[in-house]
Write a protein that holds these residues in place. Sequence first.
Motif, PDB file in Angstrom:
ATOM      1  N   LEU A  26      69.318  73.930  86.868  1.00 16.92           N
ATOM      2  CA  LEU A  26      68.513  72.921  86.186  1.00 16.92           C
ATOM      3  C   LEU A  26      68.986  71.510  86.499  1.00 16.92           C
ATOM      4  CD1 LEU A  26      66.304  72.132  84.151  1.00 16.92           C
ATOM      5  CD2 LEU A  26      67.991  72.451  82.328  1.00 16.92           C
ATOM      6  N   ASP A  27      70.292  71.282  86.455  1.00 16.99           N
ATOM      7  CA  ASP A  27      70.793  69.923  86.653  1.00 16.99           C
ATOM      8  C   ASP A  27      70.384  69.357  88.003  1.00 16.99           C
ATOM      9  OD1 ASP A  27      71.906  69.805  84.171  1.00 16.99           O
ATOM     10  OD2 ASP A  27      73.941  70.284  84.819  1.00 16.99           O
ATOM     11  N   LEU A  69      71.677  80.232  74.097  1.00 14.46           N
ATOM     12  CA  LEU A  69      70.307  80.290  74.590  1.00 14.46           C
ATOM     13  C   LEU A  69      70.059  79.244  75.674  1.00 14.46           C
ATOM     14  CD1 LEU A  69      68.530  80.899  71.179  1.00 14.46           C
ATOM     15  CD2 LEU A  69      68.410  82.427  73.159  1.00 14.46           C
ATOM     16  N   ASN A  70      70.668  78.069  75.522  1.00 13.98           N
ATOM     17  CA  ASN A  70      70.524  77.043  76.546  1.00 13.98           C
ATOM     18  C   ASN A  70      71.125  77.490  77.874  1.00 13.98           C
ATOM     19  OD1 ASN A  70      69.133  75.259  74.947  1.00 13.98           O
ATOM     20  ND2 ASN A  70      70.847  73.887  74.570  1.00 13.98           N
ATOM     21  N   GLN A  71      72.165  78.310  77.811  1.00 13.11           N
ATOM     22  CA  GLN A  71      72.785  78.788  79.041  1.00 13.11           C
ATOM     23  C   GLN A  71      71.824  79.648  79.858  1.00 13.11           C
ATOM     24  OE1 GLN A  71      75.813  78.016  80.452  1.00 13.11           O
ATOM     25  NE2 GLN A  71      75.803  76.473  78.832  1.00 13.11           N
ATOM     26  N   ASP A  96      67.418  64.984  77.312  1.00 15.03           N
ATOM     27  CA  ASP A  96      68.649  65.776  77.277  1.00 15.03           C
ATOM     28  C   ASP A  96      69.291  65.744  75.899  1.00 15.03           C
ATOM     29  OD1 ASP A  96      68.252  66.282  79.950  1.00 15.03           O
ATOM     30  OD2 ASP A  96      69.806  64.904  80.670  1.00 15.03           O
ATOM     31  N   ALA A  97      69.178  64.598  75.208  1.00  8.82           N
ATOM     32  CA  ALA A  97      69.764  64.489  73.871  1.00  8.82           C
ATOM     33  C   ALA A  97      69.074  65.427  72.887  1.00  8.82           C
ATOM     34  CB  ALA A  97      69.679  63.040  73.381  1.00  8.82           C
ATOM     35  N   PHE A  98      67.762  65.608  73.024  1.00 11.65           N
ATOM     36  CA  PHE A  98      67.071  66.592  72.191  1.00 11.65           C
ATOM     37  C   PHE A  98      67.502  68.008  72.562  1.00 11.65           C
ATOM     38  CE2 PHE A  98      63.993  63.143  71.399  1.00 11.65           C
ATOM     39  CZ  PHE A  98      63.830  63.288  70.029  1.00 11.65           C
ATOM     40  N   GLU A  99      67.605  68.269  73.866  1.00  7.83           N
ATOM     41  CA  GLU A  99      67.937  69.615  74.326  1.00  7.83           C
ATOM     42  C   GLU A  99      69.353  70.021  73.933  1.00  7.83           C
ATOM     43  OE1 GLU A  99      66.458  71.755  78.161  1.00  7.83           O
ATOM     44  OE2 GLU A  99      68.211  70.535  78.705  1.00  7.83           O
TER      45      GLU A  99
END
Length: 258
Positions: free
Chosen positions: A222-223, A214-216, A91-94
Motif C-alpha cells: 500500500l505505501d 485488520l489494517n495489516q 492516513d490519520a483517519f486510517e
Amino acid sequence: MSEWDTIRLEIEDDVATLTVDRPDRLNAVNVATLTAMKEALAEAAEQEAQVVVLTGAGEDAFVAGADIGYMQDLSTPEAQAYAELGHEVADAFETFPGPTIAAINGYAFGGGCELALACDLRVASENAVLGQTEIDLGIVPGWGGTQRLARLVGDELARRLVFFGERVDAQDAHEMGLVGDVVAHDQLDGYVADMAADLAAKPTYALEAAKEALNQVQEGDLDSGLRYERRLWSSLFGTHDQREGMEAFVEDREPEFE
C-alpha cells in the motif's frame, strides 16, 4: 479545546465528531480545512477519544471534494504538496487508534470519497451520492482512492468507478460494498451515534489491537502504491486536460479535452 474556522470538533462520552463546516461550498476541503482536520484528529487522540465520526455540515454534502477553484492553477510541486497533505489527513483517519466512521450525509465526490474510504466504517444517508469523479477534471484520485477503492470493492469495480468517474447513489454503493449501511436521511445522525456509542463501550485496548491487526491485512504494498499515486496525481497539473477540466468546472460548462 481548539477552534477552527472550517471544521467543528466535539468530544462527548469518548466519541469525537469532526464536522467539515463549509456548507456554502458543499464542504469542499482546501488547505486550511485539511490542516484543521489533521490538527483536530491529533487533538481527539490526545483527549483519548475512542471513536471518531466524520461528517459534513448542512443537508447537501458530506465532503463534495477538494477545492477545485484552489487546485486549478497549481504547479506540479504545489500539487505534490497538496497531495501530501490530503494523504496525511486520510492516513490519520486510517491509523487513528480507535474506529473511525464516515457518516455520509450527502455528496461525497473526489477527495470526499477518499476521506470516507480512509475511515474504518461507512454509513450513508439514502440521499448520499458517491464517486471518484477526478477523471472529468483531467486528473486521477490523489488522496488514496486508487489504492483503497480497489481494496474495498475489488479491482473491476474500482476501475469502472475511476475510469468513468461514475456517481453512484447510496443503495448502489451499498450493493458494491462501498458503504456498510444505508439509512433514512433523518435517521443518519442517531444511527451513527448509536454505533459510535456501542464501539466506545468496547474494551479500548482490544479494539485498538483489532484495528491494527485488520489494517495489516490491507498493507501489502500500500505505501508504495500511495507514494506512486501522489507523484502521478501531481504530475497531471499543468497539462491541458487538467487546466481545461477545472476551468470548465469553475465556469460551469462542458470541458473540451485534447
